[in-house]
Motif scaffolding. Structure first.
Motif, PDB file in Angstrom:
ATOM      1  N   PHE A   9       0.875  -1.260  -0.137  1.00 45.91           N
ATOM      2  CA  PHE A   9      -0.092   0.013   0.006  1.00 45.91           C
ATOM      3  C   PHE A   9       0.883   1.390   0.084  1.00 45.91           C
ATOM      4  N   ALA A  10       1.976   1.201   0.754  1.00 51.08           N
ATOM      5  CA  ALA A  10       2.961   2.390   0.615  1.00 51.08           C
ATOM      6  C   ALA A  10       3.557   2.509  -0.540  1.00 51.08           C
ATOM      7  N   CYS A  11       3.841   1.475  -1.225  1.00 51.63           N
ATOM      8  CA  CYS A  11       4.329   1.709  -2.673  1.00 51.63           C
ATOM      9  C   CYS A  11       3.344   2.059  -3.514  1.00 51.63           C
ATOM     10  N   GLY A  12       2.153   1.752  -3.458  1.00 55.81           N
ATOM     11  CA  GLY A  12       0.900   2.306  -4.180  1.00 55.81           C
ATOM     12  C   GLY A  12       0.819   3.859  -4.184  1.00 55.81           C
ATOM     13  N   TYR A  13       0.800   4.064  -2.977  1.00 56.88           N
ATOM     14  CA  TYR A  13       0.925   5.702  -2.739  1.00 56.88           C
ATOM     15  C   TYR A  13       2.078   6.449  -3.272  1.00 56.88           C
ATOM     16  N   VAL A  14       3.150   5.842  -3.056  1.00 52.60           N
ATOM     17  CA  VAL A  14       4.575   6.509  -3.592  1.00 52.60           C
ATOM     18  C   VAL A  14       4.280   6.530  -5.154  1.00 52.60           C
ATOM     19  N   MET A  15       3.706   5.537  -5.837  1.00 45.60           N
ATOM     20  CA  MET A  15       3.717   5.407  -7.429  1.00 45.60           C
ATOM     21  C   MET A  15       2.678   6.398  -7.834  1.00 45.60           C
ATOM     22  N   LEU A  16       1.520   6.525  -6.951  1.00 46.38           N
ATOM     23  CA  LEU A  16       0.602   7.534  -7.292  1.00 46.38           C
ATOM     24  C   LEU A  16       1.114   9.107  -7.093  1.00 46.38           C
ATOM     25  N   LEU A  17       1.734   9.392  -6.263  1.00 48.26           N
ATOM     26  CA  LEU A  17       2.500  10.753  -5.902  1.00 48.26           C
ATOM     27  C   LEU A  17       3.473  11.001  -7.060  1.00 48.26           C
ATOM     28  N   VAL A  18       4.289  10.047  -7.577  1.00 50.81           N
ATOM     29  CA  VAL A  18       5.103  10.304  -8.449  1.00 50.81           C
ATOM     30  C   VAL A  18       4.493  10.550  -9.498  1.00 50.81           C
ATOM     31  N   THR A  19       3.816   9.605  -9.993  1.00 52.98           N
ATOM     32  CA  THR A  19       2.979   9.729 -11.440  1.00 52.98           C
ATOM     33  C   THR A  19       2.239  10.719 -11.607  1.00 52.98           C
ATOM     34  N   ASN A  20       1.651  11.482 -10.489  1.00 49.99           N
ATOM     35  CA  ASN A  20       0.955  12.527 -10.613  1.00 49.99           C
ATOM     36  C   ASN A  20       1.727  13.763 -11.188  1.00 49.99           C
ATOM     37  N   GLN A  21       2.946  13.699 -10.565  1.00 53.74           N
ATOM     38  CA  GLN A  21       3.944  14.931 -11.127  1.00 53.74           C
ATOM     39  C   GLN A  21       4.445  14.618 -12.441  1.00 53.74           C
ATOM     40  N   VAL A  22       4.841  13.221 -12.474  1.00 48.47           N
ATOM     41  CA  VAL A  22       5.490  12.774 -13.770  1.00 48.47           C
ATOM     42  C   VAL A  22       4.459  11.616 -14.259  1.00 48.47           C
ATOM     43  N   PRO A  23       3.729  12.113 -15.206  1.00 48.82           N
ATOM     44  CA  PRO A  23       2.572  11.408 -15.993  1.00 48.82           C
ATOM     45  C   PRO A  23       3.271  10.235 -16.792  1.00 48.82           C
ATOM     46  N   ASP A  24       4.389  10.417 -17.473  1.00 53.68           N
ATOM     47  CA  ASP A  24       4.948   9.437 -18.453  1.00 53.68           C
ATOM     48  C   ASP A  24       5.410   8.087 -17.370  1.00 53.68           C
ATOM     49  N   ALA A  25       5.619   8.313 -16.117  1.00 57.04           N
ATOM     50  CA  ALA A  25       6.300   7.249 -15.465  1.00 57.04           C
ATOM     51  C   ALA A  25       5.410   6.185 -15.145  1.00 57.04           C
ATOM     52  N   MET A  26       4.022   6.627 -15.272  1.00 62.48           N
ATOM     53  CA  MET A  26       2.831   5.340 -15.249  1.00 62.48           C
ATOM     54  C   MET A  26       3.116   4.365 -16.418  1.00 62.48           C
ATOM     55  N   ASP A  27       3.325   4.644 -17.435  1.00 67.99           N
ATOM     56  CA  ASP A  27       3.448   3.715 -18.610  1.00 67.99           C
ATOM     57  C   ASP A  27       4.559   2.748 -18.671  1.00 67.99           C
ATOM     58  N   TYR A  28       5.690   3.251 -17.978  1.00 62.34           N
ATOM     59  CA  TYR A  28       6.928   2.408 -17.643  1.00 62.34           C
ATOM     60  C   TYR A  28       6.675   1.600 -16.481  1.00 62.34           C
ATOM     61  N   LEU A  29       5.860   2.085 -15.425  1.00 65.47           N
ATOM     62  CA  LEU A  29       5.701   1.144 -14.387  1.00 65.47           C
ATOM     63  C   LEU A  29       4.562  -0.019 -14.979  1.00 65.47           C
ATOM     64  N   LEU A  30       3.552   0.322 -15.667  1.00 63.81           N
ATOM     65  CA  LEU A  30       2.860  -0.735 -16.197  1.00 63.81           C
ATOM     66  C   LEU A  30       3.495  -1.696 -17.316  1.00 63.81           C
ATOM     67  N   ALA A  31       4.425  -1.174 -18.131  1.00 64.29           N
ATOM     68  CA  ALA A  31       5.122  -2.058 -18.896  1.00 64.29           C
ATOM     69  C   ALA A  31       6.151  -2.957 -18.072  1.00 64.29           C
ATOM     70  N   GLU A  32       6.645  -2.514 -16.905  1.00 65.96           N
ATOM     71  CA  GLU A  32       7.329  -3.427 -16.247  1.00 65.96           C
ATOM     72  C   GLU A  32       6.697  -4.461 -15.500  1.00 65.96           C
ATOM     73  N   PHE A  33       5.362  -4.006 -15.025  1.00 63.79           N
ATOM     74  CA  PHE A  33       4.483  -4.908 -14.454  1.00 63.79           C
ATOM     75  C   PHE A  33       4.002  -5.985 -15.329  1.00 63.79           C
ATOM     76  N   HIS A  34       3.846  -5.557 -16.707  1.00 62.99           N
ATOM     77  CA  HIS A  34       3.709  -6.693 -17.786  1.00 62.99           C
ATOM     78  C   HIS A  34       4.681  -7.517 -18.079  1.00 62.99           C
ATOM     79  N   LYS A  35       5.915  -7.173 -17.910  1.00 60.09           N
ATOM     80  CA  LYS A  35       7.226  -7.811 -18.305  1.00 60.09           C
ATOM     81  C   LYS A  35       7.426  -8.990 -17.007  1.00 60.09           C
ATOM     82  N   VAL A  36       7.183  -8.428 -15.738  1.00 62.36           N
ATOM     83  CA  VAL A  36       7.531  -9.392 -14.932  1.00 62.36           C
ATOM     84  C   VAL A  36       6.488 -10.499 -14.430  1.00 62.36           C
ATOM     85  N   CYS A  37       5.380 -10.222 -14.804  1.00 63.09           N
ATOM     86  CA  CYS A  37       4.054 -10.870 -14.492  1.00 63.09           C
ATOM     87  C   CYS A  37       2.871 -10.497 -15.466  1.00 63.09           C
TER      88      CYS A  37
END
Length: 582
Positions: free
Chosen positions: A367-395
């Motif tokens: 949950f803490a990681c989820g909030y960190v990811m939301l706060l970061v991607t809210n300021q840097v929107p392009d980071a969300m596509d890289y996070l999802l691509a990494e999720f798809h790559k590992v799982c």
């Protein structure tokens, strides 16, 4: 001897008058002094001083002349005696005539002065009495003047004291008037306040009556709408139930129009929309080499991001500090933006490898990681596509997608690499370890999806989670891996989905209970009993009604802390966060 009657001369001008003044007294005293007769001498002047012409007999003075010359010294005694007996006569007629002709001199012959004139005893006594009377009058005038001066000074003092008392009295009256005025104004204010309070109370009562009428009318309208909506909901529920039953019948079919398998003998279970999104994200992700963190230029930057993420703990202060550090690291100043986003995604997803995912603390950490990811991607929107691509790559189940080998020949090392198996000590990963990683990655993905902060938009929120759940049940087969992935997703995001979708989420659970779990049981020993029991217990115990452990901290504390920080950053920058591509 005869006695003469004497009468003291008393000036009548000194008689007391009722309207006298100090100037009148001084004037009368001076006038009386001037009128008093001058003292008469006791002796009369001699007769020789009173008459006769003093110029009848000339004054004769003889002067002896002495000759100091040497020639005269030899003169005989006879000549000297003759000269001594010879006298010179001086006349003062010229001098007297000069005095007579001068007008500046005073004629003394008119007022002769008699030193020893004889007077009678009566006159002498009268003169003494007059002198005593004159002195007495002067003393009385002097004493009266002093008494008048004292009276005048006393009168001045009385006037000054009276004026001071009058001034003091005036000041006291002013103070009393001021106090009375203040008291009067206070009474006026109290009366005005009471009046305004009464007016306000009356207005509030009228407003309450009007509001009560409005609420009653609204309640009647709401009741009517509720009855109508209940009827419509029953119709919609029946229609949705039939559609869900029809869709579950085709859960094992593949909707892969235009999608080809990477290897022969492998069947892809996925939705075409999900595959297109995965392909787009993987293409963006592959623009940056996977071994970029090994380069000397960016290795230090990668270690900095990894160190910041490694310090993350499920506490408010830690989440705030880590999010601030990562936002600063992704500003593109020290490292190119795309490389920074790729490194951030790799380090954030790799937290599954660095932490013990079997521990109970991994849930709050996710949950803490989820909030960190939301706060970061809210300021840097392009980071969300890289996070999802990494999720798809590992799982692959985060797509959601499943690759099924049609024969034993297709189950080679490449197949296991594609479905997410990793190498451990130069050997292929065990199935148990693989399932543990699948559960951890899906938990982290679900924690990111269900994260919500009031006032902050989520680029991949609960709406995407709802789509993921629908595509998962419609396209993926019921096997052990999918059962563990589904249970992990529901455990982390089920509470948030139930709060938002309510009865619609209950329909999904009904499909799982009537379709997915029976399909698992039909496979027998091929499916682990733990996968079936975990899903069945989740439904029977209604775990979706309980808030997951660790979610409360992020939801209620961070929502206030980071909203204020985000507003402060937006206010200082003067604009809202925008995409780096723009």
């Amino acid at each position: 001897m005869a006695f003469a009657g004497l009468e003291l001369r008393y000036p009548r001008a000194l008689d007391p008058r009722p309207s006298w003044t100090l100037g009148d007294v001084l004037t009368d005293a001076l006038e009386a002094t001037r009128r008093s007769a001058p003292p008469t001498p006791l002796k009369q002047p001699p007769e020789w001083a009173s008459g006769g012409n003093m110029r009848e007999k000339a004054f004769v003075m003889r002067v002896e002349e002495e000759d100091h010359s040497e020639e005269e010294d030899d003169t005989s005694d006879e000549d000297a005696g003759a000269l001594a007996t010879t006298g010179a006569r001086f006349s003062c007629n010229d001098l007297e005539s000069g005095f007579e002709d001068s007008g500046d001199e005073i004629n003394c012959s008119s007022t002769p002065y008699h030193l020893m004139e004889k007077r009678s005893l009566e006159k002498s006594i009268l003169l003494e009495l007059e002198l005593e009377h004159h002195l007495k009058i002067q003393e009385e005038v002097r004493s009266k003047l002093s008494s008048l001066e004292v009276c005048h000074q006393n009168e001045i003092q009385r006037t000054v004291s009276a004026f001071a008392r009058l001034q003091k009295y005036a000041e006291s009256r002013k103070e009393v008037d001021r106090r009375l005025d203040v008291q009067f104004h206070r009474k006026i204010a109290e009366v005005l306040d009471k009046h305004l309070s009464l007016v306000q109370r009356d207005h509030e009562q009228k407003s309450q009556i009007v509001e009560r009428r409005i609420r009653d009318d609204a309640a009647v309208e709401e009741a009517k709408k509720k009855d109508q909506s209940m009827k419509e909901e029953k119709v919609n529920q029946e229609r949705t139930r039939k559609e869900a039953e029809n869709s579950v019948l085709h859960a094992t079919t593949v909707n892969s129009i235009g999608v080809k398998s990477e290897l022969p003998g492998i069947k892809v279970f996925a939705d075409s929309i999900a595959l297109e999104a995965e392909s787009r994200r993987r293409a963006l992700h592959d623009q940056v080499p996977s071994n970029i963190h090994l380069s000397k230029e960016y290795s230090q930057y990668s270690r900095q991001i990894g160190k910041s993420i490694g310090k993350l703990t499920p506490t408010t202060d830690s989440v705030k500090a880590r999010a601030s550090e990562l936002i600063k690291a992704l500003d593109g100043q020290d490292c190119p933006h795309l490389i920074a986003c790729r490194l951030f995604a790799d380090k954030m997803i790799s937290i599954v490898k660095t932490r013990n995912t079997k521990d109970k603390t991994f849930g709050p950490l996710a949950f803490a990681c989820g909030y960190v990811m939301l706060l970061v991607t809210n300021q840097v929107p392009d980071a969300m596509d890289y996070l999802l691509a990494e999720f798809h790559k590992v799982c692959m189940y985060t797509v959601p997608k499943h690759l099924h080998a049609l024969n034993a020949q297709a189950r080679n090392s490449d197949y296991y690499r594609l479905i997410g198996y990793q190498e451990e000590d130069e050997k292929s990963q065990s199935t148990e370890s693989y399932l543990v990683n699948v559960v951890a990655y899906v938990k982290l993905y679900a924690a990111m999806i269900q994260t919500e902060i009031k006032g902050m938009p989520h680029p991949h929120g609960l709406a995407e989670g709802w789509k993921w759940l629908a595509m998962f049940l419609n396209t993926l087969p019921a096997i052990t891996a999918t059962a563990f992935a589904l249970h992990a997703f529901l455990k982390m995001a089920g509470f948030a989905l139930y709060k938002k979708y309510g009865s619609q989420f209950m329909k999904i659970l009904d499909v799982i209970s009537r379709r997915f779990i029976p399909a698992l049981k039909e496979q027998g020993v091929k499916v682990q009993a733990e996968a079936i029991s975990s899903l069945q217990n989740y439904l029977d115990d209604k775990v979706y009604l309980e808030e997951p452990e660790g979610r409360y901290l992020a939801q209620h504390l961070l929502s206030q802390v980071f909203i204020e920080d985000d507003q402060h950053r937006t206010a200082t920058s003067g604009r809202a966060p925008v995409s780096w591509r723009e």
